[in-house]
Design a protein around this motif. Sequence first.
Motif, short mmCIF file in Angstrom:
data_model
loop_
_atom_site.label_atom_id
_atom_site.label_comp_id
_atom_site.label_asym_id
_atom_site.label_seq_id
_atom_site.Cartn_x
_atom_site.Cartn_y
_atom_site.Cartn_z
N HIS A 231 0.92 -1.21 -0.60
CA HIS A 231 -0.16 -0.14 -0.14
C HIS A 231 0.81 1.21 -0.02
O HIS A 231 0.92 2.70 -1.11
CB HIS A 231 -0.87 -0.05 1.52
CG HIS A 231 -2.31 1.27 1.35
ND1 HIS A 231 -3.01 1.61 1.13
CD2 HIS A 231 -1.42 2.20 1.95
CE1 HIS A 231 -3.36 2.69 1.20
NE2 HIS A 231 -2.75 3.56 1.68
N GLU A 232 1.54 1.25 0.83
CA GLU A 232 2.80 2.61 0.91
C GLU A 232 3.59 2.14 0.05
O GLU A 232 3.49 3.60 -0.51
CB GLU A 232 3.77 2.29 2.47
CG GLU A 232 2.77 2.30 3.30
CD GLU A 232 1.64 3.60 3.69
OE1 GLU A 232 1.88 4.69 3.40
OE2 GLU A 232 1.03 3.18 4.32
N HIS A 235 2.09 4.12 -3.03
CA HIS A 235 1.75 5.72 -3.03
C HIS A 235 3.14 6.12 -3.41
O HIS A 235 3.41 7.00 -4.13
CB HIS A 235 1.98 6.13 -1.59
CG HIS A 235 0.52 6.04 -0.57
ND1 HIS A 235 -0.13 6.76 -1.70
CD2 HIS A 235 -0.08 5.72 0.01
CE1 HIS A 235 -1.42 6.81 -0.86
NE2 HIS A 235 -0.91 6.05 0.44
N GLU A 255 -5.51 7.09 -2.80
CA GLU A 255 -5.74 5.66 -1.60
C GLU A 255 -6.05 4.94 -1.52
O GLU A 255 -6.09 3.47 -1.92
CB GLU A 255 -6.72 5.53 0.24
CG GLU A 255 -6.58 7.21 0.32
CD GLU A 255 -4.55 6.65 1.22
OE1 GLU A 255 -4.13 5.55 0.91
OE2 GLU A 255 -3.99 7.31 2.46
N ALA A 258 -3.47 3.30 -3.90
CA ALA A 258 -2.30 2.51 -2.87
C ALA A 258 -3.11 0.98 -2.53
O ALA A 258 -2.72 0.34 -2.39
CB ALA A 258 -2.16 3.08 -2.10
N TYR A 308 -10.79 4.77 1.49
CA TYR A 308 -9.97 3.17 0.86
C TYR A 308 -10.57 2.58 -0.09
O TYR A 308 -10.12 1.77 -1.07
CB TYR A 308 -9.50 2.92 2.79
CG TYR A 308 -8.71 3.21 2.80
CD1 TYR A 308 -7.07 4.21 2.70
CD2 TYR A 308 -8.93 4.64 4.19
CE1 TYR A 308 -5.83 4.43 3.80
CE2 TYR A 308 -8.11 5.32 4.36
CZ TYR A 308 -6.96 5.41 4.07
OH TYR A 308 -5.22 6.07 4.22
ZN LIG Z 1 -2.44 5.86 2.23
#
Ligand SMILES: [Zn+2]
Length: 373
Positions: A231-232, A235, A255, A258, A308
């Motif tokens: 996920h990170e 980004h 989001e 990600a 999200y």
């Molecule tokens: Zn995030």
Amino acid sequence: MKIARPSVLSLILCLSPAALADDAPIGALLERMEAAVLAGDSAAYLECVDRSHPEWAREQINWAADLAGHTPEAFDMALTGEPAGEDGPAGKVGGLKIRWTLPGGREHSVEFAARFTPGEGGWLFAGEAWTELASTDGQNIVLYLDDGLENTALQVIEAMPEIRGHVDEGFGATLDHPQVIKLYTDMGHLQESIYLSYTDPLGGWNEPGEAIKIMASERMGARQMRTLLAHEYGHVATFTYSPDASNNIPWWAAEGAAELAAEKFAGRRGREAVNEVVRAWANAGRLADWADMADFRETPSSLHGHVYTQGHQFLGYLSERFGRESRNLWLRRLAEGAGVEKATSEAFGLAFDQLDREWRASLEAGPDEADEN
Ligand SMILES: [Zn+2]
């Protein structure tokens, strides 16, 4: 907030006359930092920071930028013991306790081993005294404080090549520098590292030029760790599209992208579960308006889950309907500041309103509807 510090006094007495002539004691640095923070003076604060590591420098610039809008009414930095080490470039390491209170808020505090390095005008604050573990090719660097995280750090190093390969390919991204990943075990510490006014619970964090930060523990499962990292790193990948990507990409799209990046690693929490939740919201008339989730600081916390999950489902819909290339063009144009209208018409040949209507219709009359029972 200035307080008397007997430990600083004894530190001064212990230093040799030569050292005294060269360097003001660390206590004086902490007092200058306190004064800068209480004045909301980000420039004065940054003068006190060793900015030789690019990620740490960027994190501190962002940390200090928040001071003007959220100046604490009390802020104290205190050594919890006498710093050990030398006057050389590696500096000294000592326990540091930071306490602060924002107007109308309660007192917060964090404590960690901090590094202080000698600068031209005296000691500088170099942040956490991290232990470093780097991959053999030097492309992934994990920083951690707790000795118990040695194995977790190793697992991160082992997981990153696959994650980076998958995400880079998906988003057509390339990183031109090593990826730094910081492991935190205390959420309050992770929050403080973002900025003093940050209080939302979180599992991970990334902003352009900053390290990836994740909450880690020895007991953390491999799947959870990979999902967080992916996920990170998702980004990180979309931030390569433009230096202003973080400001320009609507929060829900950032989001959503990600979450899509992490989907492969999430197992049961992958696309199917997301489709079910978003269809249920659609049927209950509970989908959020995109405009209400565009700005991270303005989005009401009641919509954070939608940012999200609805964002993820929508990004998946775009990928399936228009293909990866068009979806990435759309994200890239958003990152460059084209805005949702222009990016959507350029990438998909549609007005955003029209796209939104067609997406909503796909949820209400989806071919998988019968599968829900
Ligand atoms: Zn995030």
